[in-house]
Design an enzyme around this catalytic site. Structure first.
Site, PDB file in Angstrom:
ATOM      1  N   LYS A  12       0.833  -1.204   0.000  1.00 58.89           N
ATOM      2  CA  LYS A  12       0.000   0.000   0.000  1.00 58.89           C
ATOM      3  C   LYS A  12       0.868   1.254   0.000  1.00 58.89           C
ATOM      4  O   LYS A  12       0.614   2.209  -0.729  1.00 58.89           O
ATOM      5  CB  LYS A  12      -0.847   0.050   1.277  1.00 58.89           C
ATOM      6  CG  LYS A  12      -2.184  -0.589   1.176  1.00 58.89           C
ATOM      7  CD  LYS A  12      -2.932  -0.205   2.439  1.00 58.89           C
ATOM      8  CE  LYS A  12      -4.189  -1.003   2.593  1.00 58.89           C
ATOM      9  NZ  LYS A  12      -4.882  -0.642   3.838  1.00 58.89           N
ATOM     10  N   ASP A  69      -8.261   2.453   4.340  1.00 55.22           N
ATOM     11  CA  ASP A  69      -8.835   1.128   4.571  1.00 55.22           C
ATOM     12  C   ASP A  69      -9.509   0.710   3.279  1.00 55.22           C
ATOM     13  O   ASP A  69     -10.222   1.497   2.655  1.00 55.22           O
ATOM     14  CB  ASP A  69      -9.818   1.113   5.737  1.00 55.22           C
ATOM     15  CG  ASP A  69     -10.016  -0.312   6.236  1.00 55.22           C
ATOM     16  OD1 ASP A  69      -9.027  -0.938   6.637  1.00 55.22           O
ATOM     17  OD2 ASP A  69     -11.151  -0.826   6.184  1.00 55.22           O
ATOM     18  N   TYR A 152      -5.716  -9.315  -3.715  1.00 58.85           N
ATOM     19  CA  TYR A 152      -6.642  -9.925  -4.678  1.00 58.85           C
ATOM     20  C   TYR A 152      -6.358  -9.495  -6.115  1.00 58.85           C
ATOM     21  O   TYR A 152      -7.134  -9.807  -7.017  1.00 58.85           O
ATOM     22  CB  TYR A 152      -8.090  -9.566  -4.304  1.00 58.85           C
ATOM     23  CG  TYR A 152      -8.515 -10.064  -2.944  1.00 58.85           C
ATOM     24  CD1 TYR A 152      -9.049 -11.341  -2.766  1.00 58.85           C
ATOM     25  CD2 TYR A 152      -8.376  -9.257  -1.803  1.00 58.85           C
ATOM     26  CE1 TYR A 152      -9.433 -11.805  -1.512  1.00 58.85           C
ATOM     27  CE2 TYR A 152      -8.758  -9.708  -0.550  1.00 58.85           C
ATOM     28  CZ  TYR A 152      -9.282 -10.980  -0.408  1.00 58.85           C
ATOM     29  OH  TYR A 152      -9.663 -11.437   0.836  1.00 58.85           O
ATOM     30  N   ASP A 153      -5.257  -8.799  -6.351  1.00 64.39           N
ATOM     31  CA  ASP A 153      -4.953  -8.298  -7.704  1.00 64.39           C
ATOM     32  C   ASP A 153      -5.023  -9.383  -8.791  1.00 64.39           C
ATOM     33  O   ASP A 153      -5.515  -9.127  -9.879  1.00 64.39           O
ATOM     34  CB  ASP A 153      -3.565  -7.624  -7.743  1.00 64.39           C
ATOM     35  CG  ASP A 153      -3.595  -6.226  -7.142  1.00 64.39           C
ATOM     36  OD1 ASP A 153      -4.696  -5.740  -6.818  1.00 64.39           O
ATOM     37  OD2 ASP A 153      -2.514  -5.624  -7.000  1.00 64.39           O
ATOM     38  N   LYS A 173      -2.360   0.305 -13.177  1.00 60.58           N
ATOM     39  CA  LYS A 173      -3.194   0.092 -11.979  1.00 60.58           C
ATOM     40  C   LYS A 173      -3.281   1.394 -11.170  1.00 60.58           C
ATOM     41  O   LYS A 173      -4.355   1.785 -10.721  1.00 60.58           O
ATOM     42  CB  LYS A 173      -2.631  -1.038 -11.095  1.00 60.58           C
ATOM     43  CG  LYS A 173      -3.472  -1.229  -9.836  1.00 60.58           C
ATOM     44  CD  LYS A 173      -2.940  -2.195  -8.798  1.00 60.58           C
ATOM     45  CE  LYS A 173      -3.823  -2.138  -7.557  1.00 60.58           C
ATOM     46  NZ  LYS A 173      -3.281  -2.840  -6.391  1.00 60.58           N
ATOM     47  N   ARG A 179      -7.661   2.935  -5.089  1.00 64.46           N
ATOM     48  CA  ARG A 179      -6.747   3.756  -4.268  1.00 64.46           C
ATOM     49  C   ARG A 179      -6.375   5.042  -5.007  1.00 64.46           C
ATOM     50  O   ARG A 179      -6.341   6.117  -4.420  1.00 64.46           O
ATOM     51  CB  ARG A 179      -5.497   2.922  -3.936  1.00 64.46           C
ATOM     52  CG  ARG A 179      -4.531   3.567  -2.976  1.00 64.46           C
ATOM     53  CD  ARG A 179      -3.598   2.549  -2.331  1.00 64.46           C
ATOM     54  NE  ARG A 179      -4.322   1.595  -1.522  1.00 64.46           N
ATOM     55  CZ  ARG A 179      -4.578   0.335  -1.899  1.00 64.46           C
ATOM     56  NH1 ARG A 179      -4.115  -0.139  -3.031  1.00 64.46           N
ATOM     57  NH2 ARG A 179      -5.299  -0.444  -1.124  1.00 64.46           N
TER      58      ARG A 179
HETATM   59  P1  IMP Z   1      -6.608  -3.186   5.151  1.00 62.73           P
HETATM   60  O1  IMP Z   1      -5.165  -3.136   5.455  1.00 62.73           O
HETATM   61  O2  IMP Z   1      -7.486  -3.529   6.305  1.00 62.73           O
HETATM   62  O3  IMP Z   1      -7.090  -1.999   4.384  1.00 62.73           O
HETATM   63  O4  IMP Z   1      -6.776  -4.490   4.227  1.00 62.73           O
HETATM   64  C1  IMP Z   1      -6.794  -4.381   2.898  1.00 62.73           C
HETATM   65  C2  IMP Z   1      -6.867  -5.768   2.311  1.00 62.73           C
HETATM   66  O5  IMP Z   1      -7.725  -5.671   1.174  1.00 62.73           O
HETATM   67  C3  IMP Z   1      -5.504  -6.197   1.788  1.00 62.73           C
HETATM   68  O6  IMP Z   1      -4.834  -7.018   2.678  1.00 62.73           O
HETATM   69  C4  IMP Z   1      -5.884  -6.922   0.512  1.00 62.73           C
HETATM   70  O7  IMP Z   1      -6.236  -8.235   0.804  1.00 62.73           O
HETATM   71  C5  IMP Z   1      -7.124  -6.184   0.046  1.00 62.73           C
HETATM   72  N1  IMP Z   1      -6.769  -5.067  -0.853  1.00 62.73           N
HETATM   73  C6  IMP Z   1      -6.872  -3.727  -0.619  1.00 62.73           C
HETATM   74  N2  IMP Z   1      -6.434  -3.021  -1.657  1.00 62.73           N
HETATM   75  C7  IMP Z   1      -6.041  -3.924  -2.577  1.00 62.73           C
HETATM   76  C8  IMP Z   1      -5.461  -3.791  -3.865  1.00 62.73           C
HETATM   77  O8  IMP Z   1      -5.199  -2.712  -4.396  1.00 62.73           O
HETATM   78  N3  IMP Z   1      -5.209  -4.946  -4.488  1.00 62.73           N
HETATM   79  C9  IMP Z   1      -5.469  -6.174  -3.960  1.00 62.73           C
HETATM   80  N4  IMP Z   1      -5.966  -6.353  -2.746  1.00 62.73           N
HETATM   81  C10 IMP Z   1      -6.258  -5.222  -2.053  1.00 62.73           C
END
Ligand code: IMP
Length: 196
Positions: A12, A69, A152-153, A173, A179
């Site tokens: 991220k 998030d 999940y990309d 992307k 994002r």
């Molecule tokens: P967070 O850290 O609670 O926001 O968790 C986000 C989770 O959502 C990540 O661990 C991924 O599994 C998924 N996720 C969020 N953004 C993306 C992305 O851009 N690509 C793929 N998976 C994502």
């Protein structure tokens, strides 16, 4: 301007640096400031979790902070994994475990498997508390494709493209993603206000 990212997710942070590529903004990570806190993401909305992360980190660091998030919502699964995206297949699961679980849940459900990625960013500063939302619509493909990105990309194909997020170059992307959409709104906001 210094902007702290309230996250330890290196994928991220990398994307946020690439998207908010502005010489006037110095992006800092928790690592850069030696901040080592575990924030429990227990809200039932992306916004709730983003606010929680931004607030907690801002209260420690006292410099403008953004928290992202985000997650994947699949229509046929009533919006799951949603806020549970990170740990969908269990506490210590890998990204591959999550993809496998999701694909197996969709196996007997007729296609197309419509889905959307959602990103909610909270900017927290002394007198600012703003929310920015980005959504990218698409569908889940039959099997993982591609090695770029994270999470999940490999199983998400954004509308208008034949390639998954993980097959697209990161520059693409980072132009069209959930994002990117949220952070572009943040960038417009930062251009207009003085956050100090
Ligand atoms: P967070 O850290 O609670 O926001 O968790 C986000 C989770 O959502 C990540 O661990 C991924 O599994 C998924 N996720 C969020 N953004 C993306 C992305 O851009 N690509 C793929 N998976 C994502």
């Amino acid at each position: 301007m210094k902007l702290l990212i309230a996250s330890n997710n290196i994928n991220k942070i990398k994307e946020i640096r690439e998207i908010l590529n502005d010489p006037n903004i110095e992006i800092l990570s928790l690592n850069d400031l030696d901040i080592d806190v575990e924030i429990v993401e227990d809200a039932d909305t992306f916004e709730g979790n983003a606010r929680k992360k931004a607030n907690e980190i801002f209260s420690i660091a006292k410099i403008p902070t953004i928290a992202d998030d985000s997650g994947l919502m699949v229509e046929a699964l009533n919006g799951r994994p949603g806020v549970l995206s990170a740990r969908y297949a269990g506490e210590a699961c890998t990204y591959a475990d999550n993809n496998k679980k999701l694909l197996s849940e969709l196996k007997n459900i007729p296609k197309p498997h419509r889905a959307k990625f959602v990103c909610v960013v909270n900017l927290k500063a002394e007198s600012i508390d703003e929310i920015f939302v980005g959504i990218c619509d698409g569908e889940i493909v039959n099997f993982p494709r591609g090695t770029n990105g994270f999470g999940y990309d490999p199983i998400f194909k954004p509308d208008g493209y034949d390639l998954t997020y993980a097959e697209l170059p990161s520059e693409v992307k980072n132009k069209i993603s959930h994002r990117a959409k949220a952070l572009n709104k943040l960038a417009v906001f930062l251009d207009k206000v003085d956050i100090y």
